[in-house]
Motif scaffolding. Structure first.
Motif, short mmCIF file in Angstrom:
data_model
loop_
_atom_site.label_atom_id
_atom_site.label_comp_id
_atom_site.label_asym_id
_atom_site.label_seq_id
_atom_site.Cartn_x
_atom_site.Cartn_y
_atom_site.Cartn_z
N PHE A 104 -38.17 61.23 -15.31
CA PHE A 104 -37.90 60.24 -16.36
C PHE A 104 -37.43 60.87 -17.68
CE2 PHE A 104 -40.60 57.31 -13.81
CZ PHE A 104 -39.69 56.26 -13.73
N LEU A 105 -37.78 62.14 -17.92
CA LEU A 105 -37.35 62.75 -19.19
C LEU A 105 -36.21 63.74 -18.98
CD1 LEU A 105 -40.77 63.36 -21.03
CD2 LEU A 105 -39.24 61.40 -21.16
N SER A 106 -35.78 63.93 -17.72
CA SER A 106 -34.59 64.78 -17.51
C SER A 106 -33.40 64.05 -18.11
CB SER A 106 -34.34 64.99 -16.02
OG SER A 106 -35.40 65.70 -15.45
N GLU A 107 -32.42 64.80 -18.58
CA GLU A 107 -31.21 64.19 -19.16
C GLU A 107 -30.41 63.41 -18.11
OE1 GLU A 107 -29.82 63.80 -22.17
OE2 GLU A 107 -31.76 64.49 -22.94
N PRO A 108 -30.00 62.19 -18.34
CA PRO A 108 -30.35 61.38 -19.51
C PRO A 108 -31.76 60.79 -19.33
CG PRO A 108 -28.93 60.13 -18.04
CD PRO A 108 -29.13 61.47 -17.39
N ALA A 109 -32.59 60.90 -20.37
CA ALA A 109 -33.96 60.40 -20.28
C ALA A 109 -33.98 58.89 -20.17
CB ALA A 109 -34.74 60.85 -21.51
#
Ligand code: SF4
Ligand code: SF4
Length: 328
Positions: A104-109
């Motif tokens: 969920f916080l990997s780009e794009p979050a």
């Protein structure tokens, strides 16, 4: 380490409620404790065993509107409330949130997850009892593991040992009347461990094993294992008409759903129940570590406890590791 007495705990919780929302384990009926918004500090139950549903829904709700649209008002994105304190989260569930951070916080979050994560202080709670299904020590944590919390409490006689782990945690504890700790840290309960180190490599050689069909013959595809899992994060998105427009809803789903992997062309790469059940284990122990460098399981044991046909992730892990799942 500091100490907060039972007497001062209530005052502290009242102070936190003056700053933001307090979410903590609360008894909702006989044998049912769930993380809930607290209105009265007396409702908090810090002696609970693992809740049936993990507190992941504070960050990733089981169902939520992402936006609404109407020709007269245009787009509306539902607001997310201000500061929140998630109190009493067990080490396995804190690890579950850390694992959900990867996708969920990997780009794009994911903006809604990110906003909720940023606003929340995680106040962990050590386990003084382990359930028979617990095997969290297999994944590098344990009953007193504070590493994924902002502040951490360990129950002791007359109160809690308290430790801040991050600035957020220090800010939350600053609202408490703390004393110097004069009680030693108690011994944590023993939790069995499975050496999962080799599981990823071994699993890759068992992809075509009939073991998965045998196991799937028992599985009901009820998806309970995914809903109770602190690290499962599959979802479905649907649009629904509302009175003067439409809304887009995101809801929990599971790779055990028959239509989950069907593509726009109509082709479904996981047409059989066995291939879907296998995917659950491969995602946790092979694909997720390949992508993010961590196993997608916390050893909380919920899926073991709630599976209606006793499919036990520990037995599956051992079957893989011992090569029992191998084609004869
Ligand atoms: S809880 Fe058990 S029966 Fe239900 S989908 Fe999961 S493995 Fe299958
Ligand atoms: S797979 Fe089972 S034991 Fe592992 S985190 Fe999910 S519910 Fe807990």
């Amino acid at each position: 380490m500091k100490f907060i007495s039972d007497k001062n705990l209530r005052k502290w919780l009242e102070s936190l409620m003056g700053i933001g929302s307090l979410i903590a384990p609360m008894d909702l009926g006989p044998g049912l404790t769930l993380f809930s918004q607290i209105r009265d500090p007396g409702d908090v139950n810090l002696e609970y065993e693992t809740t049936p549903i993990p507190p992941k829904d504070l960050f990733f709700p089981s169902s939520e509107a992402l936006f609404r649209f109407s020709p007269s008002r245009g787009y509306e994105i539902p607001e997310i409330d201000g500061e929140a304190f998630l109190l009493g989260i067990r080490p396995c569930d804190a690890l579950g949130i850390r694992l959900m951070d990867f996708p969920f916080l990997s780009e794009p979050a994911d903006p809604r997850y990110e906003r909720r994560r940023r606003r929340t202080t995680l106040i962990g709670l050590g386990c003084i009892k382990a359930r028979p299904e617990c095997f969290c020590t297999s994944f590098g944590i344990g009953p007193f593991d504070a590493s994924n919390a902002d502040a951490f409490l360990i129950p002791v006689k007359g109160g809690f040992l308290a430790e801040a782990r991050t600035e957020k945690g220090a800010k939350a504890l600053a609202a408490a009347e703390l004393e110097e700790a004069s009680i030693p840290i108690p011994k944590p309960p023993e939790v069995p461990s499975i050496d999962v180190g080799a599981v990823r490599e071994v699993a890759l050689s068992l992809f075509n094993s009939p073991y998965w069909e045998r196991l799937a013959d028992r599985c009901l595809s009820c998806k309970l294992c995914a809903y109770v899992c602190p690290s499962c994060y599959c979802f479905d998105i649907r649009d629904y008409p509302i009175r003067d427009g439409a809304e887009r809803i995101r809801s929990w789903d599971s790779c055990q759903s028959p239509l989950f992997s069907r593509q726009a062309s109509g082709y479904d790469p996981r047409q059989t129940k066995a291939s879907r059940l296998r995917n659950r284990f491969y995602h946790k122990f092979s694909y997720f570590p390949g992508e993010f460098g961590a196993f997608g399981c916390t050893g909380c044991g919920r899926c073991v406890r709630y599976c209606p046909v006793n499919i036990d992730v520990r037995e599956v892990l051992l079957a893989i590791l011992r090569g029992e799942a191998k084609v004869a």
